[in-house]
Design a protein around this motif. Structure first.
Motif, PDB file in Angstrom:
ATOM      1  N   GLY A   2       1.133  -1.589  -0.415  1.00  0.00           N
ATOM      2  CA  GLY A   2      -0.019  -0.035  -0.371  1.00  0.00           C
ATOM      3  C   GLY A   2       0.253   0.835   0.018  1.00  0.00           C
ATOM      4  N   SER A   3       0.772   1.939   1.426  1.00  0.00           N
ATOM      5  CA  SER A   3       1.696   3.449   1.372  1.00  0.00           C
ATOM      6  C   SER A   3       3.470   2.734   1.835  1.00  0.00           C
ATOM      7  CB  SER A   3       0.986   3.998   2.182  1.00  0.00           C
ATOM      8  OG  SER A   3       0.833   2.702   3.817  1.00  0.00           O
ATOM      9  N   GLU A   4       3.647   2.420   1.132  1.00  0.00           N
ATOM     10  CA  GLU A   4       4.801   1.899   1.501  1.00  0.00           C
ATOM     11  C   GLU A   4       5.591   2.264   0.147  1.00  0.00           C
ATOM     12  OE1 GLU A   4       6.775  -2.284   2.128  1.00  0.00           O
ATOM     13  OE2 GLU A   4       5.264  -2.339   3.893  1.00  0.00           O
ATOM     14  N   GLY A   5       5.272   2.741  -0.957  1.00  0.00           N
ATOM     15  CA  GLY A   5       5.596   3.168  -2.547  1.00  0.00           C
ATOM     16  C   GLY A   5       6.532   1.652  -3.019  1.00  0.00           C
ATOM     17  N   PRO A   6       7.238   2.517  -3.785  1.00  0.00           N
ATOM     18  CA  PRO A   6       8.667   0.890  -4.545  1.00  0.00           C
ATOM     19  C   PRO A   6       9.401   1.223  -4.116  1.00  0.00           C
ATOM     20  CG  PRO A   6       7.963   3.493  -6.022  1.00  0.00           C
ATOM     21  CD  PRO A   6       7.376   3.655  -4.094  1.00  0.00           C
ATOM     22  N   PRO A   7      10.062  -0.324  -4.135  1.00  0.00           N
ATOM     23  CA  PRO A   7      11.690   0.324  -3.242  1.00  0.00           C
ATOM     24  C   PRO A   7      12.411   0.474  -3.931  1.00  0.00           C
ATOM     25  CG  PRO A   7      10.531  -1.971  -4.037  1.00  0.00           C
ATOM     26  CD  PRO A   7       9.877  -1.470  -4.715  1.00  0.00           C
ATOM     27  N   ALA A   8      13.683   1.488  -3.838  1.00  0.00           N
ATOM     28  CA  ALA A   8      15.118   2.091  -3.547  1.00  0.00           C
ATOM     29  C   ALA A   8      15.186   1.334  -4.990  1.00  0.00           C
ATOM     30  CB  ALA A   8      15.185   2.474  -2.484  1.00  0.00           C
ATOM     31  N   LYS A  45      11.606  10.358  -6.255  1.00  0.00           N
ATOM     32  CA  LYS A  45      11.615   9.811  -4.862  1.00  0.00           C
ATOM     33  C   LYS A  45      12.055   8.414  -5.479  1.00  0.00           C
ATOM     34  CE  LYS A  45       9.834   8.781  -0.859  1.00  0.00           C
ATOM     35  NZ  LYS A  45       7.858   9.129   0.223  1.00  0.00           N
ATOM     36  N   GLY A  46      13.126   7.355  -4.302  1.00  0.00           N
ATOM     37  CA  GLY A  46      12.973   6.133  -4.877  1.00  0.00           C
ATOM     38  C   GLY A  46      14.903   6.018  -6.028  1.00  0.00           C
ATOM     39  N   LEU A  47      14.531   6.870  -6.718  1.00  0.00           N
ATOM     40  CA  LEU A  47      15.716   6.883  -7.181  1.00  0.00           C
ATOM     41  C   LEU A  47      17.359   7.251  -6.248  1.00  0.00           C
ATOM     42  CD1 LEU A  47      17.878   6.405  -9.658  1.00  0.00           C
ATOM     43  CD2 LEU A  47      16.772   8.738 -10.641  1.00  0.00           C
ATOM     44  N   ILE A  48      18.020   6.317  -6.222  1.00  0.00           N
ATOM     45  CA  ILE A  48      19.755   7.349  -5.716  1.00  0.00           C
ATOM     46  C   ILE A  48      20.519   7.067  -6.415  1.00  0.00           C
ATOM     47  CG2 ILE A  48      20.970   6.688  -3.806  1.00  0.00           C
ATOM     48  CD1 ILE A  48      18.435   4.511  -2.663  1.00  0.00           C
ATOM     49  N   ILE A 220      10.365   0.247 -11.708  1.00  0.00           N
ATOM     50  CA  ILE A 220       9.315   0.253 -10.749  1.00  0.00           C
ATOM     51  C   ILE A 220       8.520   0.183 -11.812  1.00  0.00           C
ATOM     52  CG2 ILE A 220       8.064   1.707  -9.851  1.00  0.00           C
ATOM     53  CD1 ILE A 220      10.869   1.630  -8.762  1.00  0.00           C
ATOM     54  N   CYS A 221       8.004   0.338 -12.973  1.00  0.00           N
ATOM     55  CA  CYS A 221       7.314  -0.292 -13.695  1.00  0.00           C
ATOM     56  C   CYS A 221       7.214  -1.473 -13.949  1.00  0.00           C
ATOM     57  CB  CYS A 221       7.267   0.353 -14.689  1.00  0.00           C
ATOM     58  SG  CYS A 221       6.171   1.746 -14.416  1.00  0.00           S
ATOM     59  N   ARG A 222       7.622  -2.363 -14.061  1.00  0.00           N
ATOM     60  CA  ARG A 222       8.629  -3.586 -14.670  1.00  0.00           C
ATOM     61  C   ARG A 222       7.939  -4.233 -12.623  1.00  0.00           C
ATOM     62  NH1 ARG A 222      10.595  -5.978 -18.595  1.00  0.00           N
ATOM     63  NH2 ARG A 222      10.054  -4.905 -20.514  1.00  0.00           N
ATOM     64  N   ASN A 238       6.715  18.142 -18.718  1.00  0.00           N
ATOM     65  CA  ASN A 238       7.333  18.378 -18.102  1.00  0.00           C
ATOM     66  C   ASN A 238       7.915  17.150 -17.563  1.00  0.00           C
ATOM     67  OD1 ASN A 238       5.783  15.561 -16.448  1.00  0.00           O
ATOM     68  ND2 ASN A 238       4.930  17.689 -15.335  1.00  0.00           N
ATOM     69  N   SER A 239       8.446  16.505 -18.504  1.00  0.00           N
ATOM     70  CA  SER A 239       9.268  15.629 -18.530  1.00  0.00           C
ATOM     71  C   SER A 239       9.789  14.268 -17.626  1.00  0.00           C
ATOM     72  CB  SER A 239      10.810  15.755 -18.944  1.00  0.00           C
ATOM     73  OG  SER A 239      11.079  16.654 -20.116  1.00  0.00           O
ATOM     74  N   GLN A 240       8.751  14.329 -17.155  1.00  0.00           N
ATOM     75  CA  GLN A 240       8.148  13.423 -15.750  1.00  0.00           C
ATOM     76  C   GLN A 240       7.689  12.334 -16.166  1.00  0.00           C
ATOM     77  OE1 GLN A 240       9.062  13.909 -12.527  1.00  0.00           O
ATOM     78  NE2 GLN A 240      10.356  15.716 -13.646  1.00  0.00           N
ATOM     79  N   LEU A 241       7.535  11.412 -15.512  1.00  0.00           N
ATOM     80  CA  LEU A 241       7.252   9.826 -16.391  1.00  0.00           C
ATOM     81  C   LEU A 241       6.666   9.556 -14.738  1.00  0.00           C
ATOM     82  CD1 LEU A 241      10.958   8.465 -17.332  1.00  0.00           C
ATOM     83  CD2 LEU A 241       9.349   8.869 -18.303  1.00  0.00           C
ATOM     84  N   ARG A 242       5.746   8.720 -15.578  1.00  0.00           N
ATOM     85  CA  ARG A 242       4.388   8.567 -14.570  1.00  0.00           C
ATOM     86  C   ARG A 242       3.992   6.723 -14.778  1.00  0.00           C
ATOM     87  NH1 ARG A 242       0.199  11.178 -14.279  1.00  0.00           N
ATOM     88  NH2 ARG A 242       0.943  12.046 -16.356  1.00  0.00           N
ATOM     89  N   CYS A 243       3.977   6.143 -13.566  1.00  0.00           N
ATOM     90  CA  CYS A 243       3.269   4.553 -13.701  1.00  0.00           C
ATOM     91  C   CYS A 243       1.922   4.932 -14.090  1.00  0.00           C
ATOM     92  CB  CYS A 243       3.431   3.552 -12.487  1.00  0.00           C
ATOM     93  SG  CYS A 243       5.298   2.889 -13.097  1.00  0.00           S
TER      94      CYS A 243
END
Length: 246
Positions: A2-8, A45-48, A220-222, A238-243
């Motif tokens: 749920g609210s955890e978000g995708p792994p880094a 967020k999530g990209l290091i 993330i999407c895979r 805005n060159s943003q990528l979204r699933c």
């Protein structure tokens, strides 16, 4: 979950120093400036962005520092949950005759250097890793090269997929990196860039930043079993990528 978000996703990057015929290697500039550039422009967020290393443009003589660099990406995994993070290596190399960027799909187990490397080595038809068999053996990246290329094209970059990383140091490093990645449960990708005379430095910095975001997004999407190019994925305004939301 749920609210955890995708792994880094942690992406480590390398470039190369000068070599015969290329006194100013654009990848040294790109990789040296990437941390600051990404910090200034913001990371999703999530990209290091992990380490940014410049490699000697050499094969056999530079193997020890290459493996020290590759090993550094996984040496701290024991202290964290190794399943909660994904590690990806992105290697940048220059193709002085290129007019666009190339996302390399594979490396070949052959070292045939057209000129000596920076340590004087000039192998001809030598297996990079003899234990892998003959010089026709290939190793392929597990990253979705075609999808990454299409997403970058949609952003306006001159970029193509490639099945030929050459037989010089770029291919040599990529082959070792792909083998290391397979053995350690991580991923690796090689990208060829043109000279700054062909595509200017600012555009190449933008490309490098966009590439890392596209790789992060595909990862993330895979995990969500979604296509990188599914509807409404790329917001070009805005060159943003979204699933897409399910």
């Amino acid at each position: 979950m749920g609210s955890e978000g995708p792994p880094a996703v942690t992406i480590h990057v390398t470039g190369f120093k000068k070599f015969h015929g290329v006194s100013d290697n654009p990848t040294e500039t790109i990789v040296s400036n990437l941390q600051e550039y990404m910090k200034k422009n913001g990371l999703p967020k999530g990209l290091i962005l992990g380490s940014c290393n410049i490699l000697e443009t050499a094969g056999q003589g530079a193997l020890v520092p290459l493996y020290q660099t590759l090993q550094s990406a996984i040496s701290g995994q024991d202290s964290e949950s190794s399943n909660s993070k994904r590690i990806i290596w992105v290697h940048f190399g220059v193709n002085s005759g290129a007019t666009r960027f190339a996302i390399e799909h594979q490396a070949v187990n052959e070292a045939t250097f057209r000129c000596p490397d920076e340590m004087g080595w000039k192998p001809q038809k030598v297996p990079i890793i003899p234990a892998d068999g003959g010089i026709s053996r290939t190793r392929e990246t597990s990253l979705p090269v075609e999808e990454i290329t299409k997403a970058l094209k949609k952003m306006g970059y001159e970029v193509m997929p490639s099945d030929d990383a050459g037989r010089f140091v770029c291919n040599y490093v990529y082959y070792h990196s792909l083998r290391f990645a397979e053995q350690n449960g991580i991923q690796s990708l090689f990208v060829h860039v043109p000279l700054f005379l062909t595509i200017d430095e600012e555009t190449q910095m933008q490309f490098a930043a966009s590439l890392l975001e596209v790789i992060w997004h595909s990862s993330i999407c895979r995990q969500k079993h979604e296509s990188l190019l599914s509807p409404l994925l790329v917001s070009l305004s805005n060159s943003q990528l979204r699933c897409p939301q399910s």
